[in-house]
Design a protein around this motif. Structure first.
Motif, PDB file in Angstrom:
ATOM      1  N   VAL A  38       0.834  -1.190   0.000  1.00 13.36           N
ATOM      2  CA  VAL A  38       0.000   0.000   0.000  1.00 13.36           C
ATOM      3  C   VAL A  38       0.870   1.241   0.000  1.00 13.36           C
ATOM      4  CG1 VAL A  38      -1.888  -1.131   1.220  1.00 13.36           C
ATOM      5  CG2 VAL A  38      -0.122   0.044   2.516  1.00 13.36           C
ATOM      6  N   SER A  39       0.309   2.344  -0.436  1.00 14.54           N
ATOM      7  CA  SER A  39       0.953   3.645  -0.316  1.00 14.54           C
ATOM      8  C   SER A  39       0.636   4.184   1.065  1.00 14.54           C
ATOM      9  CB  SER A  39       0.432   4.594  -1.396  1.00 14.54           C
ATOM     10  OG  SER A  39       0.966   5.879  -1.215  1.00 14.54           O
ATOM     11  N   VAL A  40       1.667   4.479   1.841  1.00 12.48           N
ATOM     12  CA  VAL A  40       1.476   4.845   3.238  1.00 12.48           C
ATOM     13  C   VAL A  40       1.361   6.365   3.369  1.00 12.48           C
ATOM     14  CG1 VAL A  40       2.373   4.660   5.569  1.00 12.48           C
ATOM     15  CG2 VAL A  40       2.809   2.840   3.919  1.00 12.48           C
ATOM     16  N   PRO A  41       0.205   6.892   3.747  1.00 15.56           N
ATOM     17  CA  PRO A  41       0.057   8.338   3.927  1.00 15.56           C
ATOM     18  C   PRO A  41       0.644   8.783   5.256  1.00 15.56           C
ATOM     19  CG  PRO A  41      -1.983   7.218   4.469  1.00 15.56           C
ATOM     20  CD  PRO A  41      -1.040   6.160   3.997  1.00 15.56           C
ATOM     21  N   ARG A  67       0.455  -4.753   4.632  1.00 19.82           N
ATOM     22  CA  ARG A  67      -0.834  -4.624   3.951  1.00 19.82           C
ATOM     23  C   ARG A  67      -1.560  -3.326   4.301  1.00 19.82           C
ATOM     24  NH1 ARG A  67      -3.940  -8.644   1.638  1.00 19.82           N
ATOM     25  NH2 ARG A  67      -6.199  -8.306   1.505  1.00 19.82           N
ATOM     26  N   VAL A  68      -1.465  -2.939   5.572  1.00 16.69           N
ATOM     27  CA  VAL A  68      -2.225  -1.788   6.056  1.00 16.69           C
ATOM     28  C   VAL A  68      -1.355  -0.539   6.149  1.00 16.69           C
ATOM     29  CG1 VAL A  68      -3.672  -0.949   7.962  1.00 16.69           C
ATOM     30  CG2 VAL A  68      -3.706  -3.373   7.344  1.00 16.69           C
ATOM     31  N   GLY A  69      -0.038  -0.734   6.274  1.00 15.14           N
ATOM     32  CA  GLY A  69       0.843   0.412   6.420  1.00 15.14           C
ATOM     33  C   GLY A  69       0.848   1.005   7.804  1.00 15.14           C
ATOM     34  N   GLY A 104       9.579   2.269   4.833  1.00 15.47           N
ATOM     35  CA  GLY A 104       9.148   3.564   5.341  1.00 15.47           C
ATOM     36  C   GLY A 104       8.111   3.518   6.433  1.00 15.47           C
ATOM     37  N   ARG A 105       8.011   2.384   7.155  1.00 18.53           N
ATOM     38  CA  ARG A 105       7.084   2.272   8.275  1.00 18.53           C
ATOM     39  C   ARG A 105       7.818   2.588   9.577  1.00 18.53           C
ATOM     40  NH1 ARG A 105       5.176   0.632   3.288  1.00 18.53           N
ATOM     41  NH2 ARG A 105       3.526  -0.969   3.435  1.00 18.53           N
ATOM     42  N   ASP A 106       7.300   3.484  10.364  1.00 21.52           N
ATOM     43  CA  ASP A 106       7.914   3.849  11.634  1.00 21.52           C
ATOM     44  C   ASP A 106       7.416   2.888  12.712  1.00 21.52           C
ATOM     45  OD1 ASP A 106       9.160   5.037  13.744  1.00 21.52           O
ATOM     46  OD2 ASP A 106       7.919   6.842  13.768  1.00 21.52           O
ATOM     47  N   MET A 107       8.167   1.820  12.934  1.00 19.84           N
ATOM     48  CA  MET A 107       7.762   0.779  13.880  1.00 19.84           C
ATOM     49  C   MET A 107       8.856   0.577  14.910  1.00 19.84           C
ATOM     50  SD  MET A 107       4.950  -1.091  14.065  1.00 19.84           S
ATOM     51  CE  MET A 107       4.349  -2.396  15.159  1.00 19.84           C
ATOM     52  N   VAL A 108       8.495   0.711  16.179  1.00 19.26           N
ATOM     53  CA  VAL A 108       9.413   0.536  17.300  1.00 19.26           C
ATOM     54  C   VAL A 108       9.173  -0.839  17.920  1.00 19.26           C
ATOM     55  CG1 VAL A 108      10.062   1.397  19.580  1.00 19.26           C
ATOM     56  CG2 VAL A 108       9.424   2.999  17.764  1.00 19.26           C
ATOM     57  N   GLN A 319     -11.022  -6.571   8.105  1.00 20.12           N
ATOM     58  CA  GLN A 319     -12.268  -6.332   8.828  1.00 20.12           C
ATOM     59  C   GLN A 319     -12.124  -5.193   9.841  1.00 20.12           C
ATOM     60  OE1 GLN A 319     -14.722  -9.519  10.231  1.00 20.12           O
ATOM     61  NE2 GLN A 319     -13.846 -11.028   8.831  1.00 20.12           N
ATOM     62  N   LEU A 320     -11.000  -5.145  10.537  1.00 20.41           N
ATOM     63  CA  LEU A 320     -10.822  -4.109  11.549  1.00 20.41           C
ATOM     64  C   LEU A 320     -10.723  -2.722  10.931  1.00 20.41           C
ATOM     65  CD1 LEU A 320      -8.270  -5.757  14.022  1.00 20.41           C
ATOM     66  CD2 LEU A 320     -10.766  -5.722  14.164  1.00 20.41           C
ATOM     67  N   THR A 321     -10.131  -2.633   9.741  1.00 24.91           N
ATOM     68  CA  THR A 321      -9.939  -1.330   9.101  1.00 24.91           C
ATOM     69  C   THR A 321     -11.114  -0.918   8.232  1.00 24.91           C
ATOM     70  OG1 THR A 321      -8.784  -2.356   7.225  1.00 24.91           O
ATOM     71  CG2 THR A 321      -7.431  -1.582   9.082  1.00 24.91           C
ATOM     72  N   GLY A 322     -12.096  -1.812   8.047  1.00 26.64           N
ATOM     73  CA  GLY A 322     -13.254  -1.472   7.240  1.00 26.64           C
ATOM     74  C   GLY A 322     -13.108  -1.780   5.770  1.00 26.64           C
ATOM     75  N   ALA A 323     -11.982  -2.393   5.373  1.00 25.01           N
ATOM     76  CA  ALA A 323     -11.843  -2.790   3.975  1.00 25.01           C
ATOM     77  C   ALA A 323     -12.872  -3.858   3.623  1.00 25.01           C
ATOM     78  CB  ALA A 323     -10.428  -3.313   3.715  1.00 25.01           C
ATOM     79  N   ARG A 324     -13.258  -4.645   4.622  1.00 26.03           N
ATOM     80  CA  ARG A 324     -14.354  -5.610   4.501  1.00 26.03           C
ATOM     81  C   ARG A 324     -15.266  -5.426   5.705  1.00 26.03           C
ATOM     82  NH1 ARG A 324     -11.622 -11.399   2.657  1.00 26.03           N
ATOM     83  NH2 ARG A 324     -10.243 -10.567   1.046  1.00 26.03           N
TER      84      ARG A 324
END
Length: 402
Positions: A38-41, A67-69, A104-108, A319-324
């Protein structure tokens, strides 16, 4: 440099060492399976994954990133490389952090006791200072042998026991040459406060404490969503799992979800659910008598139609993000296990279970697949890895700096 050749050494399903390069490849493969990218905003959701280094928690982390960014924090409790290699989760975390950085994901990633208030406070400070003071998602995936209550200082120990009577089951083991054997295992019933102690460790108390402390600091975003990962499983393993001490803890976890759902709805328009995942080969599941045999037989019935954890967690995130649409059962649970508990599938597995002996097991179960999956938990049996070559074992924990 601390390079050396690492070969698998194990006691049953527990391996003494882990292979850093194999663990890295496993995580890379999971990332690829979690596509599409995905393109991460700038407004990528902030997530906290508690239990991020193994099993379904690792799948939640990698899938959320790929998948979700998501950006945010992962927590696990792993051992650093010293005389032995680091734990597999140590190397998987390093690999996950590198993929997150590269994309480019800021994950600690934090290494420590998720049950402690000190860890909760550290996470709260990070959310405030690094992630804008608002948390969108919390995934809770913790399997632990003990927990110390921060209020009382009492340490509780979880046990894996049936309730009410002794339980005898078939189980799958492998001999020193890797050949499968079907044996019997007998477990004595829970006694004294075994059930209460297991619920105190594996139930919903710590999940609820996490939500309470983060809410008290005003860190839950509008619409905040939390999911605790759970399992129901087959009637073939029900007496040691869902009807046993661990099942009592899972029931408490689901009751906690309903309480939290009502509370979060009023507080931030949020929600809390449990996600019932399906059977898989994990470090936790291989410790349960009968589960190895059951999963091997399930694979024998379904083959590649088994849904791996990364695909299940992709569905959960969607499901959690509303994509489904969020699809809940009557108990308020997301059900990702319907393919496993299909009556036809369960009937076929039960037939094979009844016929399973050492002499028949290789015809009834996919034992080669199961044995390789156990090895892959520790970075072995990974295609494309030359295990005769020395590898660097002193891999550092991911840096927390910006």
């Amino acid at each position: 440099m601390t390079e050396r050749v690492i070969t698998p050494r194990n006691r049953g399903f527990l391996f003494i060492d882990s292979h850093p390069v194999g663990c890295e490849r496993v995580v890379n493969d999971m990332w690829q399976a979690a596509a599409p990218p995905v393109s991460v905003p700038d407004s990528a959701p902030v997530a906290l994954i508690i239990g991020s280094s193994a099993g379904y928690g690792l799948a939640a982390t990698v899938t959320g990133l790929a998948r979700v960014g998501i950006r945010g924090i992962g927590i696990s409790f792993e051992k650093a490389p010293e005389r032995r290699t680091g734990t597999a989760g140590w190397y998987r975390t390093a690999a996950t952090a590198e993929l997150a950085r590269r994309h480019g994901r800021d994950m600690v990633f934090l290494n420590g006791d998720a049950f402690s208030d000190a860890m909760k406070d550290q996470v709260a400070e990070l959310i405030e200072q690094r992630f804008g003071g608002r948390l969108d998602y919390l995934i809770y995936s913790v399997a632990a042998p003990r927990r110390t209550d921060p209020d009382t200082g009492v340490t509780y120990a979880s046990v894996l026991k049936p309730i009410g009577h002794a339980y005898r089951t078939k189980t799958l083991v492998f001999d020193g040459d890797g050949e499968p054997e079907v044996t019997d295992a007998e477990m004595q019933p829970a006694a004294g406060d075994d059930i209460a102690q297991t619920v105190a460790v594996m139930g919903g108390a710590d999940w609820e404490r996490w939500i309470g402390r983060l809410a008290a600091r005003g860190l839950l975003a509008d619409g905040f969503t939390t999911a605790a990962l759970s399992y129901i499983g087959s009637t073939l393993t029900g007496e040691i799992y869902r009807q046993g001490t661990i099942g009592a803890a899972k029931t408490h976890l689901e009751q906690t979800a309903r309480t939290l759902d009502e509370r979060l709805g009023k507080l931030v328009g949020g929600r809390a659910v449990t996600s019932v995942n399906a059977a898989a080969v994990t470090q936790s599941s291989t410790a349960i008598p009968g589960i190895a045999l059951y999963v091997g037989l399930l694979r024998g019935v379904l083959g590649n139609a088994m849904v791996p954890p990364v695909d299940q967690l992709a569905e959960l995130w969607d499901q959690l993000t509303g994509a489904r649409p969020l699809a809940l059962d009557a108990e308020g649970r997301v059900r990702l296990d319907t393919w496993e508990l299909d009556p036809g599938v369960q009937a076929a597995v039960a037939e094979r279970w009844n016929a399973a002996t050492t002499g028949t097991i290789t015809r009834l179960a996919d034992t080669r697949w199961f044995h390789a999956e156990v090895e892959r938990l520790y970075g072995f049996a990974v295609p494309g890895i030359d295990y005769t070559q020395p590898v660097e074992t002193d891999v550092p924990w991911p840096d927390l700096t910006l």
